[in-house]
Design an enzyme around this catalytic site. Structure first.
Site, short mmCIF file in Angstrom:
data_model
loop_
_atom_site.label_atom_id
_atom_site.label_comp_id
_atom_site.label_asym_id
_atom_site.label_seq_id
_atom_site.Cartn_x
_atom_site.Cartn_y
_atom_site.Cartn_z
N GLU A 149 -10.49 6.41 -6.80
CA GLU A 149 -9.88 7.74 -6.73
C GLU A 149 -10.31 8.61 -7.91
O GLU A 149 -10.70 9.76 -7.73
CB GLU A 149 -8.36 7.61 -6.72
N ARG A 176 -12.32 7.03 5.27
CA ARG A 176 -12.26 7.38 6.70
C ARG A 176 -12.13 8.89 6.84
O ARG A 176 -11.13 9.42 7.34
CB ARG A 176 -11.04 6.68 7.34
N THR A 190 -7.23 -11.78 -8.98
CA THR A 190 -6.10 -10.87 -9.14
C THR A 190 -5.43 -11.26 -10.45
O THR A 190 -5.08 -12.43 -10.63
CB THR A 190 -5.10 -11.02 -7.97
N ASP A 226 -5.19 -5.66 -8.99
CA ASP A 226 -5.84 -6.17 -7.79
C ASP A 226 -7.31 -5.74 -7.83
O ASP A 226 -7.72 -4.81 -7.15
CB ASP A 226 -5.12 -5.59 -6.57
N TYR A 261 0.89 -1.17 0.00
CA TYR A 261 0.00 0.00 0.00
C TYR A 261 0.92 1.21 0.00
O TYR A 261 0.81 2.08 0.85
CB TYR A 261 -0.82 -0.11 1.30
N ARG A 269 -15.33 -2.45 -3.92
CA ARG A 269 -15.20 -1.46 -2.84
C ARG A 269 -16.32 -1.56 -1.82
O ARG A 269 -16.14 -1.25 -0.65
CB ARG A 269 -15.16 -0.05 -3.42
N THR A 283 -1.73 0.02 -5.15
CA THR A 283 -2.14 0.88 -6.25
C THR A 283 -1.13 1.99 -6.49
O THR A 283 -0.72 2.67 -5.55
CB THR A 283 -3.50 1.52 -5.92
#
Lengths: 404, 404
Positions: free
Chosen positions: A350, A133, A248, A224, A119, A228, A336
């Protein structure tokens, strides 16, 4: 200059020589090949014909045996492949083993042992934090101290081109009182770069950043696929599970690290000091790879891999610092790849900001997430010393959910 | 009644017949065995001598081939094993293949494909929530709707008895401003029950709760060693990683599902209605297993597996509802088994409440977490129709951290 027609002008010339698995006849047994231009050389066949010392590993059906032989063998084989495909005196002996790419069936190049996904794009992690978040800091407190990662499902790693069946699952959209069950409505991609381990370690060993190239064989592209809606409902407290595990996809060609020497970059300046096991001073394994993401042919993003905060060498150092062993066929991926600009973001989450700003396509349609029938393709290339080195592409087309 | 001395009175009589892998000579090649009392029968040897139709699978070095043959073969082999070890007329032919357990070296019984760990004890999940996330509800919102789980590291699953080297890693204790790096100071165990898949599925397939026994071969014990300090620093937002990946120990004997028919129980009443794919009405796969946890020989907990909220059949149904495939050798574990009473909690994190209430041992010492030299052993048994069926034990001794 290769004697193979078209190779010299392609991204798959003598500077590249990526490995894959293929069969010349549909449904046949897999064999190892090296891509040269728009052809593939049956390296097991040539090695056997020439009595090459590595003919057993090169004659295998996956890369695992060759990967396990270690860096000295990788270098020697690469040198020999360069001679076979570069020196016209080898042409007659190689010709019977050279196949046009469009006449062969490609296969998964390695047998996957464990799969870890990191990540490591600061831009991606901050975007995801803001979206999922919003009431907390964009980056978790640990993010600049260690490469955050988790284990994914090795058994559902598939070759580029495998249909992506929309998964069923549970989700609870914000504001709804109860979860619902059905096909994912937020199906997404993640443009990533993957690394495959060749040489194993024993439990208790650590691979420092300086040992990276002794263990890691090569580089490929990875998507990947992510649901969501499933992911955001399930992921507290143990992380992503069914939102990722359905599939994947990986690209068919594994580019040896040696082909990317000219693309190496230092990692960006540190925001926080790092512990010594993550200090990559003198061992830069950032890579200047330019990714391109196409949705139904439209270029929708150009993620810059050189902007990643943590390198693959740092990721492997972290993965093993607790004594966890690695095996040949272990793969790990960058997470990503997103750059600072919105045109450089590596997921639809995004790019369309979880549906708030759907993106437009050239056919006049818009996308918040992937729709059935959509084809998503990630490609990449490195501008290396001796010409452009292509990583090829990883692609998939969304198929409708199967009734439950 | 078995003709093997002592077998009839043991937890490993004819009602059990668990499979494992062993070698009669230290360092020799692994072969499959069935435990009977305090002996192990070389089943590949007997099968070859008798010309048994499954002699190829039984002559393998791991259980994977036999597990892949499916439930009908599992039943037939179990019936034949019962005859070989129960009918005195087979004694002469079996004797050459019977070894005293203390004279053989045990091996990992299966080759692990993917490893998933669930979190299916409500008591454990609530305890962990109270300890790690005191400002939020004890159980996450999803907990009663789905079996929360995540992927662990398959490559570090080892046999009981393997030393547990204290891992290094990063941690940031609450109240400290910056993380530190060093040997874990909160090394813990998790007493769990594991399940191993024999028969694979294809991507897109779902295994409903009714299909559980067609795919799952058997049951074993698992200790998911955990470094709580590493885990709590790293786990937001992608879940546990290095706090778990250094080692996972499994017991040597895989008890076939058929041996546990008499231990089946309904799962506890539902707190929330479940989606139909998780409805186990008519397919109860709760199991009445009594676990015992011993630290340096002292009995410190008796976790009741029958109290688990989600059964293994529900876990497998969830794992595959998104179309993820399973492979032979996939293992999945229950998550820490904790019951309602403090004497039934399955981790030191809970038993000593993250160090607030250290537990006393019979030698006068106290433990908040595991210390170097400590031996932690989890054992279990089921009271089945035809006598007690033992699962044996999974054990490990803590070794000091290796200098970084």
């Amino acid at each position: 200059m290769s004697w193979v027609p078209g190779a010299a002008e392609s991204e798959f010339g003598l500077a590249n020589l990526p490995f894959g698995a293929f069969t010349p006849s549909a449904g046949g047994a897999s064999r190892l090949g090296v891509r040269i231009g728009d052809h593939v050389l049956d390296v097991g066949g040539v090695a056997a014909a020439l009595g090459h010392p590595e003919r057993a590993a090169l004659g295998s059906s996956t890369l695992n045996a060759l990967m396990g032989r270690g860096r000295r063998v990788w270098s020697a084989v690469r040198e020999d492949l360069g001679a076979w495909l570069g020196d016209p005196s080898f042409e007659d002996r190689c010709r019977p083993y050279l196949f046009a790419l469009d006449a062969v069936e490609l296969r998964l190049p390695f047998e996957v042992a464990d799969y870890v996904d990191f990540y490591s794009s600061e831009y991606h992690a901050a975007n995801v934090g803001r979206i999922f978040r919003p009431d907390t800091p964009a980056l978790p407190a640990n993010w600049h101290h260690l490469p955050v990662g988790y284990h994914g499902r090795a058994g559902t790693v598939v070759l580029s081109g495998t249909p992506v069946v929309r998964p069923f699952g549970q989700r609870k959209p914000p504001g709804e009182g109860r979860p619902s069950f059905g096909p994912s409505t937020e199906l997404d991609f993640e443009a990533e770069v993957g690394f495959v381990v060749g040489v194993p370690t024993t439990i208790g060993d650590r691979v420092g950043v300086a040992g990276f190239a002794e263990h890691v064989f090569g580089v490929f592209l990875l998507n990947d696929w992510s649901a969501r809606d499933l992911q955001s409902w399930e992921a507290v407290p143990l992380g992503p599970f069914l939102g990722k595990s359905f599939l994947t996809s990986v690209s068919p060609w594994v580019v040896p690290l040696a082909a990317l020497e000219g693309a190496r970059l230092p990692t960006p300046p540190r925001t926080e000091p790092v512990f010594s096991y993550l200090d990559d001073t003198g061992h830069p394994w950032g890579l200047d790879l330019s990714l391109e993401v196409r949705l139904n042919g439209d270029l929708i993003s150009r993620p810059p891999f050189g902007a990643m905060y943590w390198s693959a060498a740092q990721q492997l150092a972290h993965l093993t610092v607790n004594g966890a062993s690695v095996r040949g066929g272990d793969i790990f991926a960058s997470g990503t790849v997103s750059g600072p600009d919105p045109q450089e973001w590596g997921s639809l989450l995004e790019l369309a900001w979880r549906g708030e700003r759907p993106i437009g396509l050239s056919d006049g349609s818009v996308r918040a997430f992937l729709e059935d029938g959509d084809t998503l393709t990630v490609s990449a290339r490195a501008a290396a010393k001796e010409g452009t080195v292509g990583l090829g592409e990883v692609s998939g087309t969304i198929a409708p959910a199967r009734p439950s």
